[in-house]
Design a protein around this motif. Structure first.
Motif, short mmCIF file in Angstrom:
data_model
loop_
_atom_site.label_atom_id
_atom_site.label_comp_id
_atom_site.label_asym_id
_atom_site.label_seq_id
_atom_site.Cartn_x
_atom_site.Cartn_y
_atom_site.Cartn_z
N ILE A 277 0.83 -1.21 0.00
CA ILE A 277 0.00 0.00 0.00
C ILE A 277 0.87 1.25 0.00
O ILE A 277 0.57 2.22 -0.71
N THR A 463 -4.11 -3.15 -3.35
CA THR A 463 -5.32 -2.33 -3.52
C THR A 463 -5.41 -1.91 -4.98
O THR A 463 -4.39 -1.88 -5.69
N ILE A 478 -10.63 2.21 -3.90
CA ILE A 478 -10.55 1.40 -2.68
C ILE A 478 -11.91 1.27 -2.03
O ILE A 478 -12.31 0.20 -1.57
N ASP A 482 -12.92 -1.92 -5.01
CA ASP A 482 -12.21 -3.04 -4.43
C ASP A 482 -13.20 -4.12 -4.01
O ASP A 482 -14.34 -3.83 -3.62
N ALA A 490 -10.16 3.84 2.96
CA ALA A 490 -10.42 4.95 2.05
C ALA A 490 -10.63 6.25 2.82
O ALA A 490 -10.16 7.32 2.41
#
Length: 516
Positions: A277, A463, A478, A482, A490
């Motif tokens: 991330i 992600t 996200i 996702d 988020a």
């Protein structure tokens, strides 16, 4: 005369009293309505919204009824709007960032428990087909086993059944002459049928197993005294874990769905420590900063040059050129973006056809990260230069012509005039607008969503992250694209974006020496 003189003060006193009565009656009615709506929101577990509604309505009632707050009533609507649509959403987003709120942790623990306890499993292999026959305002149910045995109920209505239990006995008569309910009508009664328990005379108790049959069913999970759940099919015990918001088994397995719990700084820490991330986030942040900065510079450069050209005294037809150059600003942005998406099409776009015929190249605008970013800058410059051109045209009118005449006598070139006269004269009044343009393009979601959708993707990211994503589109993907729809993560990223944009804007204002 004496009578009139004595009675007139009484009449004058009644009017303010009547006005006060009506005012306080209106205030009381508003407060009662606000109290009712607040309780209704609180009953729906919307505590934050209930508190917001109570504060806004309560402060409005005080301001519009108190003479001491008379001066504030004119500015109150704007303050209430700012609180309701800016401050509250911001605080709400920050709060979500400290939770595990996601598609799998969406409900409260009570709702999760209710949903898990409603799950059932079939205890036997036999399924009994059923038909419902309408008779007046009631129904008759007939069951048929795989062996061909039939059972029938007495006429019943769902509202009159005690404990939702229906007894059926061996059918001694043929089926009623009426046609059984079609499947579409059975679907309408699905909720009533799901709560129905059909008891075969001398046999098992059946529950709805499908839209056409009943079967012996049992609750999949049982609730124990300590609050844990036991799977009555496998015997596995699942204890509630308040740290992760799931019922967790002995091997770490969890039951879905889960519930929302506070997890502290975990989402923020994940952005910083998780390499899958952190890497995409830093790459997207750097690109977002570069995109916003270069967009401001390119649109300002093009707009300033065109504004200077339109100020040229020897240019004929200025009105026509001005109208044509402003057209990109008049066309809705989403239309222009979709047009450019077609022009840059790698296989059939006119731009690639021209480049191939002239230079023998066919760039991969949408699959090569560098070219995709270049394409985005080109499109955004086209969309933004008319705004800068209009601003510069107005500011150029305020520059004294004597300065240019003096520079011409000194032999200055057009570039000297640009950097020594024009820019120093317009940059200070232009700076707040440039900062506003920077902040807008920092969050230019529409351009990315319509043109590239964030593609091409960043390899290795856990992600949904793309090389052309801005932080705002990355956050959106996200939250809504996702598979887990991680709203908490988020919200944490959205909070970081707010802090970054606010800090950068404040720094720019300080550097430009503009008072805030």
């Amino acid at each position: 005369m004496l009578t009139h003189a004595l009675s007139s003060p009484v009449v004058d006193n009644k009017r303010p009293m009547t006005k006060a009565v009506f005012k306080w009656a209106a205030v009381g009615a508003v407060l009662l309505l606000a109290l009712y709506l607040t309780v209704a929101l609180y009953a729906q577990n919307q505590t934050a919204f209930a508190l917001l509604f109570l504060v806004v309505i309560g402060s409005a009632a005080y301001i519009f009824s108190s003479p001491k707050a008379y001066a504030h009533r004119y500015i109150y609507p704007s303050i209430a709007g700012m609180v309701a649509f800016i401050i509250f959403p911001l605080l709400y987003t920050v709060g979500i960032g400290f939770t595990n709120y996601s598609a799998s942790n969406l409900l409260s623990q009570e709702r999760v428990l209710e949903q898990l306890l409603s799950q059932r499993f079939q205890t036997g292999e036999e399924r009994y087909d059923f038909k419902l026959y309408p008779t007046d305002d009631k129904f008759v149910m007939r069951l048929e086993s795989p062996a061909g045995e039939s059972w029938a109920s007495a006429p019943f209505s769902f509202s009159e059944l005690q404990n939702n239990a229906l007894a059926v006995a061996p059918a001694e008569q043929a089926a009623p002459d009426a046609q059984p309910l079609a499947i579409k009508d059975v679907i309408k009664l699905k909720e009533d049928l799901k709560s129905l328990s059909v008891n075969i005379e001398g046999g098992a108790s059946l529950s709805l197993a499908g839209l056409r049959n009943f079967a012996p069913m049992q609750s999949l999970y049982g609730l124990r005294d300590d609050g844990s759940l036991v799977n009555q099919q496998t015997g596995v015990v699942y204890a509630p874990n308040q740290d992760i918001g799931f019922y967790e088994g002995p091997q770490g397995e969890t039951l879905s769905p889960g519930w929302t719990v506070t997890i502290g700084w975990e989402n923020y820490v994940q952005v910083v420590t998780d390499p899958s991330i952190r890497g995409p986030f830093i790459e997207i942040f750097v690109w977002t900063l570069a995109f916003a900065t270069m967009t401001v510079l390119f649109t300002l450069a093009v707009g300033l040059v065109l504004a200077n050209i339109l100020q040229w005294d020897q240019l004929k037809g200025k009105g026509f050129y001005r109208m044509m150059l402003i057209l990109p600003y008049a066309v809705p942005a989403f239309i222009s973006i979709l047009v450019f998406k077609g022009l840059f099409n790698q296989n059939f776009g006119e731009i690639n056809l021209v480049l191939e015929n002239l230079f023998g190249v066919r760039p991969d605008w949408f699959s090569d990260p560098a070219l995709a970013r270049t394409m985005i800058l080109i499109v955004n410059t086209w969309l933004g230069y008319p705004y800068m051109m209009l601003l510069c045209m107005g500011l150029l009118q305020a520059i004294p012509r004597d300065l240019y005449e003096a520079s011409a006598m000194d032999g200055a070139t057009p570039l000297d005039n640009l950097f020594r006269i024009t820019l120093p004269q317009i940059i200070k009044p232009l700076m707040p607008l440039l900062i506003a343009s920077f902040a807008f393009n920092f969050n230019n979601f529409v351009l990315i969503a319509l043109l590239t959708g964030g593609a091409p993707d960043i390899i290795g990211a856990t992600t949904p992250a793309g090389t052309t994503d801005l932080l705002v589109s990355y956050t959106y993907r996200i939250a809504f694209q996702d598979s887990g729809q991680n709203f908490g993560l988020a919200a944490a990223i959205a909070t970081v974006i707010f802090i970054l944009v606010g800090s950068l804007s404040l720094i720019n204002l300080k550097l430009s020496k503009i008072k805030v």
